[in-house]
Design a protein around this motif. Structure first.
Motif, PDB file in Angstrom:
ATOM      1  N   TYR A 179      23.227  18.847 122.946  1.00  7.98           N
ATOM      2  CA  TYR A 179      24.217  17.780 122.761  1.00  7.98           C
ATOM      3  C   TYR A 179      24.592  17.699 121.287  1.00  7.98           C
ATOM      4  O   TYR A 179      23.740  17.817 120.411  1.00  7.98           O
ATOM      5  CB  TYR A 179      23.651  16.425 123.196  1.00  7.98           C
ATOM      6  N   ILE A 180      25.881  17.467 121.043  1.00  7.35           N
ATOM      7  CA  ILE A 180      26.357  17.249 119.686  1.00  7.35           C
ATOM      8  C   ILE A 180      27.373  16.110 119.712  1.00  7.35           C
ATOM      9  O   ILE A 180      28.230  16.043 120.591  1.00  7.35           O
ATOM     10  CB  ILE A 180      27.002  18.535 119.100  1.00  7.35           C
ATOM     11  N   GLY A 181      27.226  15.181 118.762  1.00  8.62           N
ATOM     12  CA  GLY A 181      28.135  14.047 118.699  1.00  8.62           C
ATOM     13  C   GLY A 181      29.389  14.383 117.916  1.00  8.62           C
ATOM     14  O   GLY A 181      29.328  14.994 116.857  1.00  8.62           O
ATOM     15  N   TRP A 182      30.569  13.981 118.430  1.00 10.49           N
ATOM     16  CA  TRP A 182      31.823  14.294 117.752  1.00 10.49           C
ATOM     17  C   TRP A 182      32.786  13.110 117.746  1.00 10.49           C
ATOM     18  O   TRP A 182      33.988  13.274 117.509  1.00 10.49           O
ATOM     19  CB  TRP A 182      32.496  15.481 118.418  1.00 10.49           C
ATOM     20  N   VAL A 183      32.293  11.908 118.005  1.00  4.50           N
ATOM     21  CA  VAL A 183      33.172  10.742 118.037  1.00  4.50           C
ATOM     22  C   VAL A 183      33.849  10.526 116.686  1.00  4.50           C
ATOM     23  O   VAL A 183      35.043  10.282 116.586  1.00  4.50           O
ATOM     24  CB  VAL A 183      32.379   9.490 118.455  1.00  4.50           C
ATOM     25  N   ASN A 184      33.086  10.624 115.618  1.00  2.48           N
ATOM     26  CA  ASN A 184      33.619  10.387 114.277  1.00  2.48           C
ATOM     27  C   ASN A 184      34.066  11.674 113.592  1.00  2.48           C
ATOM     28  O   ASN A 184      34.338  11.674 112.397  1.00  2.48           O
ATOM     29  CB  ASN A 184      32.567   9.685 113.415  1.00  2.48           C
ATOM     30  N   SER A 185      34.115  12.770 114.342  1.00  2.26           N
ATOM     31  CA  SER A 185      34.494  14.050 113.740  1.00  2.26           C
ATOM     32  C   SER A 185      36.010  14.141 113.619  1.00  2.26           C
ATOM     33  O   SER A 185      36.750  13.695 114.492  1.00  2.26           O
ATOM     34  CB  SER A 185      33.964  15.212 114.585  1.00  2.26           C
ATOM     35  N   THR A 186      36.460  14.734 112.522  1.00  7.84           N
ATOM     36  CA  THR A 186      37.891  14.939 112.308  1.00  7.84           C
ATOM     37  C   THR A 186      38.332  16.339 112.713  1.00  7.84           C
ATOM     38  O   THR A 186      39.516  16.658 112.613  1.00  7.84           O
ATOM     39  CB  THR A 186      38.228  14.716 110.820  1.00  7.84           C
ATOM     40  N   PRO A 188      39.355  19.341 115.223  1.00 15.25           N
ATOM     41  CA  PRO A 188      40.000  19.341 116.545  1.00 15.25           C
ATOM     42  C   PRO A 188      39.239  20.129 117.597  1.00 15.25           C
ATOM     43  O   PRO A 188      39.465  19.946 118.784  1.00 15.25           O
ATOM     44  CB  PRO A 188      41.358  19.987 116.269  1.00 15.25           C
ATOM     45  N   THR A 189      38.322  21.028 117.181  1.00 17.11           N
ATOM     46  CA  THR A 189      37.660  21.926 118.132  1.00 17.11           C
ATOM     47  C   THR A 189      36.187  22.047 117.787  1.00 17.11           C
ATOM     48  O   THR A 189      35.808  22.062 116.612  1.00 17.11           O
ATOM     49  CB  THR A 189      38.312  23.324 118.097  1.00 17.11           C
ATOM     50  N   VAL A 190      35.361  22.141 118.824  1.00 17.15           N
ATOM     51  CA  VAL A 190      33.937  22.423 118.657  1.00 17.15           C
ATOM     52  C   VAL A 190      33.611  23.647 119.514  1.00 17.15           C
ATOM     53  O   VAL A 190      34.156  23.808 120.615  1.00 17.15           O
ATOM     54  CB  VAL A 190      33.068  21.212 119.062  1.00 17.15           C
ATOM     55  N   THR A 191      32.749  24.528 119.001  1.00 12.59           N
ATOM     56  CA  THR A 191      32.447  25.790 119.669  1.00 12.59           C
ATOM     57  C   THR A 191      30.956  25.891 119.931  1.00 12.59           C
ATOM     58  O   THR A 191      30.134  25.596 119.054  1.00 12.59           O
ATOM     59  CB  THR A 191      32.899  26.988 118.816  1.00 12.59           C
ATOM     60  N   CYS A 192      30.621  26.314 121.154  1.00  8.32           N
ATOM     61  CA  CYS A 192      29.232  26.490 121.577  1.00  8.32           C
ATOM     62  C   CYS A 192      28.944  27.982 121.704  1.00  8.32           C
ATOM     63  O   CYS A 192      29.681  28.712 122.379  1.00  8.32           O
ATOM     64  CB  CYS A 192      29.001  25.771 122.905  1.00  8.32           C
ATOM     65  N   LEU A 193      27.865  28.448 121.059  1.00 10.29           N
ATOM     66  CA  LEU A 193      27.448  29.849 121.120  1.00 10.29           C
ATOM     67  C   LEU A 193      26.155  29.948 121.927  1.00 10.29           C
ATOM     68  O   LEU A 193      25.157  29.303 121.586  1.00 10.29           O
ATOM     69  CB  LEU A 193      27.223  30.417 119.716  1.00 10.29           C
ATOM     70  N   VAL A 194      26.158  30.770 122.973  1.00  8.27           N
ATOM     71  CA  VAL A 194      24.987  30.966 123.826  1.00  8.27           C
ATOM     72  C   VAL A 194      24.569  32.430 123.725  1.00  8.27           C
ATOM     73  O   VAL A 194      25.344  33.332 124.070  1.00  8.27           O
ATOM     74  CB  VAL A 194      25.294  30.589 125.285  1.00  8.27           C
ATOM     75  N   GLN A 201      27.784  34.432 125.176  1.00 14.38           N
ATOM     76  CA  GLN A 201      29.022  33.740 125.508  1.00 14.38           C
ATOM     77  C   GLN A 201      29.399  32.767 124.416  1.00 14.38           C
ATOM     78  O   GLN A 201      28.534  32.163 123.766  1.00 14.38           O
ATOM     79  CB  GLN A 201      28.889  32.994 126.844  1.00 14.38           C
ATOM     80  N   THR A 202      30.705  32.599 124.239  1.00 16.70           N
ATOM     81  CA  THR A 202      31.256  31.651 123.271  1.00 16.70           C
ATOM     82  C   THR A 202      32.268  30.777 123.983  1.00 16.70           C
ATOM     83  O   THR A 202      33.250  31.291 124.540  1.00 16.70           O
ATOM     84  CB  THR A 202      31.926  32.377 122.099  1.00 16.70           C
ATOM     85  N   LEU A 203      32.049  29.471 123.971  1.00 18.32           N
ATOM     86  CA  LEU A 203      32.951  28.521 124.614  1.00 18.32           C
ATOM     87  C   LEU A 203      33.449  27.523 123.585  1.00 18.32           C
ATOM     88  O   LEU A 203      32.682  27.056 122.741  1.00 18.32           O
ATOM     89  CB  LEU A 203      32.243  27.781 125.758  1.00 18.32           C
ATOM     90  N   SER A 204      34.739  27.194 123.664  1.00 17.10           N
ATOM     91  CA  SER A 204      35.342  26.234 122.740  1.00 17.10           C
ATOM     92  C   SER A 204      35.910  25.059 123.523  1.00 17.10           C
ATOM     93  O   SER A 204      36.432  25.228 124.631  1.00 17.10           O
ATOM     94  CB  SER A 204      36.448  26.898 121.908  1.00 17.10           C
ATOM     95  N   LEU A 205      35.826  23.874 122.912  1.00 16.11           N
ATOM     96  CA  LEU A 205      36.316  22.644 123.533  1.00 16.11           C
ATOM     97  C   LEU A 205      37.240  21.951 122.545  1.00 16.11           C
ATOM     98  O   LEU A 205      36.858  21.688 121.400  1.00 16.11           O
ATOM     99  CB  LEU A 205      35.142  21.724 123.899  1.00 16.11           C
ATOM    100  N   HIS A 206      38.477  21.687 122.990  1.00 13.98           N
ATOM    101  CA  HIS A 206      39.451  20.992 122.152  1.00 13.98           C
ATOM    102  C   HIS A 206      39.202  19.487 122.274  1.00 13.98           C
ATOM    103  O   HIS A 206      39.453  18.891 123.311  1.00 13.98           O
ATOM    104  CB  HIS A 206      40.874  21.344 122.580  1.00 13.98           C
ATOM    105  N   LEU A 207      38.723  18.899 121.206  1.00 12.64           N
ATOM    106  CA  LEU A 207      38.355  17.492 121.250  1.00 12.64           C
ATOM    107  C   LEU A 207      39.572  16.601 121.388  1.00 12.64           C
ATOM    108  O   LEU A 207      39.513  15.534 121.993  1.00 12.64           O
ATOM    109  CB  LEU A 207      37.576  17.126 119.984  1.00 12.64           C
ATOM    110  N   SER A 208      40.705  17.014 120.830  1.00  7.71           N
ATOM    111  CA  SER A 208      41.892  16.178 120.909  1.00  7.71           C
ATOM    112  C   SER A 208      42.400  16.062 122.327  1.00  7.71           C
ATOM    113  O   SER A 208      43.064  15.094 122.684  1.00  7.71           O
ATOM    114  CB  SER A 208      43.000  16.764 120.026  1.00  7.71           C
ATOM    115  N   TYR A 209      42.090  17.065 123.171  1.00  7.24           N
ATOM    116  CA  TYR A 209      42.539  17.022 124.555  1.00  7.24           C
ATOM    117  C   TYR A 209      41.520  16.404 125.480  1.00  7.24           C
ATOM    118  O   TYR A 209      41.822  16.095 126.613  1.00  7.24           O
ATOM    119  CB  TYR A 209      42.846  18.438 125.065  1.00  7.24           C
ATOM    120  N   SER A 210      40.298  16.253 125.009  1.00  7.23           N
ATOM    121  CA  SER A 210      39.237  15.772 125.883  1.00  7.23           C
ATOM    122  C   SER A 210      38.644  14.473 125.387  1.00  7.23           C
ATOM    123  O   SER A 210      37.506  14.162 125.690  1.00  7.23           O
ATOM    124  CB  SER A 210      38.137  16.833 125.984  1.00  7.23           C
TER     125      SER A 210
END
Length: 291
Positions: A179-186, A188-194, A201-210
């Protein structure tokens, strides 16, 4: 003193014999693929018998006897067989391999010089199922489910507000959640590396859309649209009602005269007869008509 040296020489000879007669290898295979366990035989003496067995009391036993060219299979599934003909290749083939096949195997070779053992350790690798989502508490969640061994999870950009947990399953697989907190993050994207031996695998999540605020904005927007639509509908109905009342007031009397069905025909003709002037009354007057 001589006896002591004799004992030491015997122990050394026994140790050398054991080292020469034993061999060991490790094999790692992904679940669903083919596992091949080798049993090298380099002696010039002809082979008498070879036996493959798994290290348990009721597990598979696969044997071949060269003098009678006979093979035997005991407690083995159809997935376990010789790689090729046992008189030319003593390797054991398992396909498709699963978690139940994991363990230690022994290949025992017998010839006129004695017995030789070759040990193999089979490890089955299971790739994890990877997902990247977000929850309403403002956390991005990267989950690597049912992997063996456990997958490693890292984030880009790195953060000090990262927590992890593991769930160990009965079949030996492990689920790791980060888990990573991004409420106060500026950003736009966070990336998870497995990273895992079977997959990376590399997955990215657009915070502005979610953003979890998005559903509330959508709901608020829908409510505003509904309010505007309601006001517009009310104005339309009020305007129509006003027009209907105005038209009814203007045409109330003519409608009653026109649609009144119980007025005698004579009265009706008089009612619609136009006014006559005095000139028209005496226009066709003839005094002789009175006599």
């Amino acid at each position: 003193m001589a006896q002591t040296w004799a004992v030491l020489a015997a122990l050394l000879f026994l140790l050398i014999s054991l080292v020469e007669g034993l061999a060991y290898s490790t094999v790692s295979v992904e679940a669903g693929h083919e596992a091949v366990l080798s049993c090298p035989y380099v002696s010039n003496v002809s082979l008498l018998m070879v036996t493959w067995k798994m290290k348990c009391s009721s597990c598979c036993l696969l044997a071949y006897r060269s003098d009678s060219n006979e093979t035997r299979k005991l407690n083995c599934s159809e997935r376990m067989m010789w790689k090729h003909s046992p008189d030319t290749d003593l390797a054991l083939r398992i396909y498709p391999v699963n978690l139940g096949d994991e363990g230690n195997y022994t290949c025992e070779i017998a010839n006129s010089e004695g017995n030789f053992l070759f040990f193999s350790s089979l490890t089955v690798i299971v790739p994890p199922a990877v997902t990247l989502t977000w929850d309403k508490s403002g956390m991005a969640v990267c989950q690597a489910s049912a992997g063996k061994p456990a997958a490693n999870v890292s984030w880009i950009p790195a953060s000090n507000h990262i927590t992890e947990e593991e769930v160990h399953h009965s079949n030996g697989t492990v689920t790791r959640v980060s888990y990573i907190g991004w409420v106060n993050s500026t950003l736009p994207t966070v990336t998870c590396l497995v990273t895992h031996p079977a997959t990376n695998q590399t997955l990215s999540l657009h915070l502005s859309y979610s953003s979890p605020r998005l559903p509330y904005l959508v709901i608020g927007g829908s409510a505003s649209v509904a309010a505007v639509s309601g006001v517009t509908l009310c104005l339309i109905l009020m305007c129509r009602g006003f027009r209907i009342r105005k038209l009814a007031h203007r045409s109330a009397v003519p409608f009653e005269t026109k649609n009144f069905r119980f007025t005698p025909s004579r009265v009706k003709r008089e009612a619609v007869k136009p006014p006559v002037s005095s000139e028209s009354i005496y226009q066709n007057y003839n005094p002789r008509m009175n006599y």
